[in-house]
Enzyme design. Structure first.
Site, PDB file in Angstrom:
ATOM      1  N   SER A  36       0.802  -1.221   0.000  1.00 11.58           N
ATOM      2  CA  SER A  36       0.000   0.000   0.000  1.00 11.58           C
ATOM      3  C   SER A  36       0.835   1.272   0.000  1.00 11.58           C
ATOM      4  O   SER A  36       0.326   2.339  -0.352  1.00 11.58           O
ATOM      5  CB  SER A  36      -0.935   0.012   1.212  1.00 11.58           C
ATOM      6  OG  SER A  36      -0.208  -0.136   2.418  1.00 11.58           O
ATOM      7  N   ASP A 337      -3.309   7.865   8.157  1.00 15.10           N
ATOM      8  CA  ASP A 337      -4.370   7.020   8.701  1.00 15.10           C
ATOM      9  C   ASP A 337      -3.863   6.018   9.738  1.00 15.10           C
ATOM     10  O   ASP A 337      -4.539   5.057  10.063  1.00 15.10           O
ATOM     11  CB  ASP A 337      -5.100   6.272   7.579  1.00 15.10           C
ATOM     12  CG  ASP A 337      -4.160   5.381   6.760  1.00 15.10           C
ATOM     13  OD1 ASP A 337      -2.983   5.228   7.145  1.00 15.10           O
ATOM     14  OD2 ASP A 337      -4.604   4.838   5.724  1.00 15.10           O
ATOM     15  N   HIS A 340      -0.043   4.798   7.139  1.00 14.66           N
ATOM     16  CA  HIS A 340       0.485   5.450   5.939  1.00 14.66           C
ATOM     17  C   HIS A 340       0.716   6.923   6.214  1.00 14.66           C
ATOM     18  O   HIS A 340       0.116   7.501   7.121  1.00 14.66           O
ATOM     19  CB  HIS A 340      -0.484   5.260   4.770  1.00 14.66           C
ATOM     20  CG  HIS A 340      -0.905   3.834   4.567  1.00 14.66           C
ATOM     21  ND1 HIS A 340      -2.070   3.324   5.095  1.00 14.66           N
ATOM     22  CD2 HIS A 340      -0.293   2.815   3.934  1.00 14.66           C
ATOM     23  CE1 HIS A 340      -2.169   2.034   4.776  1.00 14.66           C
ATOM     24  NE2 HIS A 340      -1.097   1.709   4.083  1.00 14.66           N
TER      25      HIS A 340
END
Length: 382
Positions: A36, A337, A340
């Site tokens: 991610s 978040d 990240h």
């Protein structure tokens, strides 16, 4: 057939070597593998906006003004690297190569949640990987299948591979996140590290065998500074930075093993550029002096989350879900978040990566480029 195949491979690699000697060294495309931290939309294309919160605002609010599948409020490291190279944002593999310039300037195979190790490894530990298996070996297989459509001759493939920048990660973080969040012991997770590093460097070996000439392999971020880990281990002793030392020590252990493996490959392949990207030190410079980089007085809290508290992660509503909230100015926060970074933090770490936090520098192969992180005026067709 076997003889013909061997002749083709010999011709392919001979041409790759010749092209590398004649080429100017600048990169015309980027091929990215990872999780991610590098995903520019693959997971969103798999699940749709209903299947992942990353497909909903406030993800993407800062730069794109819409969710793009990036796990941030805006651009990621790979986006800033592409901008510095004068290339468009790297298109996600699952978007296909039709329209928008296709895959002419590279492909991003990274998928949110991907691991370096395959799913069966975690099954042997009694752990289940949520969702489909998009491990590093799966992403490499995607590349192998796609390559014939990107070049139609041995000389064309040699030129493509030689002129491309390969980003092998960041990946490996999810291999550790799952066990840590599941309550596995530090000793058990530490025993995994050589296997994770082996999976990453095996991918490097495969890419070398396919003709790659320039690879950047990032290390792990300082996870002891991550809002998600700070929230999980709230009673652990903090360093001056506010980070948890033993978790950062773990990240550094992974990075030391990875660095040593990459050094060995540089000795075996002196004609190639196999760079270690020190994400850890690039990020620690921010955590050590956040206000010097434009961040606020409480930069470790997640900008997007719920529940308040020191890290804004004290309830079950995740960023993008009903009941979550978002800070008024993401540019003042490091964490987006919990796991990240914000675009602002990625911008700073990308600047470090393009500068002194990479060994050897990829800028040396393309000295005519400015190699600075561009401003907000960048326009992409992505």
């Amino acid at each position: 057939m076997a003889i013909a195949s061997s002749v083709f491979l010999c011709l392919f690699f001979a041409l790759a070597y010749l092209h590398a000697q004649l080429a100017g060294g600048c990169y015309t495309s980027i091929f990215s593998f990872g999780d991610s931290l590098a995903d520019t939309g693959n997971l969103l294309l798999v699940t749709g906006s209903d299947g992942t919160s990353v497909g909903r605002l406030p993800y993407g609010e800062t730069f794109f003004h819409r969710p793009t599948g990036r796990f941030s409020d805006g651009r990621l490291m790979i986006d800033f690297i592409a901008q510095a190279m004068g290339l468009p944002f790297v298109r996600p593999y699952l978007a296909g190569g039709v329209g928008g310039g296709g895959f002419r300037h590279g492909v991003n195979f990274a998928v949110g949640g991907a691991t370096a190790l395959d799913a069966h490894y975690f099954e042997s530990m009694g752990m289940e990987i949520k969702g489909a298996n998009y491990s590093l070996s799966v992403q490499l297989e995607w590349f192998r299948r796609l390559l014939p459509s990107l070049c139609s001759s041995a000389s064309g493939c040699a030129a493509l591979m030689s002129d491309a920048l390969f980003l092998v990660g960041e990946i490996g973080g999810n291999d550790y996140n799952g066990p840590f969040f599941a309550g596995r012991s530090l000793s058990e997770i530490t025993a995994m590290v050589p296997d994770v590093v082996r999976a990453i460097t095996s991918a490097v070996d495969e890419l070398i065998g396919m003709g790659a000439r320039t690879m950047v392999v990032p290390g792990n971020f300082p996870i002891g500074c991550s809002a998600a880990y700070l929230s999980l281990f709230q009673n652990e002793k903090r360093e001056r930075t506010g980070c948890i030392k033993w978790l950062n020590d773990f990240a550094e252990y992974h990075n030391r093993l990875l660095e040593e493996e990459l050094r060995q490959r540089r000795r075996r392949h002196p004609g190639l550029t196999i760079s270690y990207a020190d994400y850890y030190q690039a990020a620690m410079e921010i955590y050590a002096a956040p206000q010097d980089h434009g961040f606020g007085e409480s930069p470790l809290a997640a900008c997007c989350g719920s529940g308040g508290g020191d890290y804004n992660l004290n309830s079950t509503a995740q960023c993008g879900e009903e009941g979550s909230n978002v800070c008024s100015d993401p540019s003042r926060q490091i964490s987006w978040d919990g796991l990240h970074l914000t675009e602002a933090a990625y911008r700073v770490t990308a600047g470090g990566l393009l500068g002194r936090h990479i060994t050897p520098s990829i800028a040396r192969d393309c000295p005519e480029l400015n190699w600075t992180v561009p401003g907000d005026g960048y326009v992409s067709s992505s």
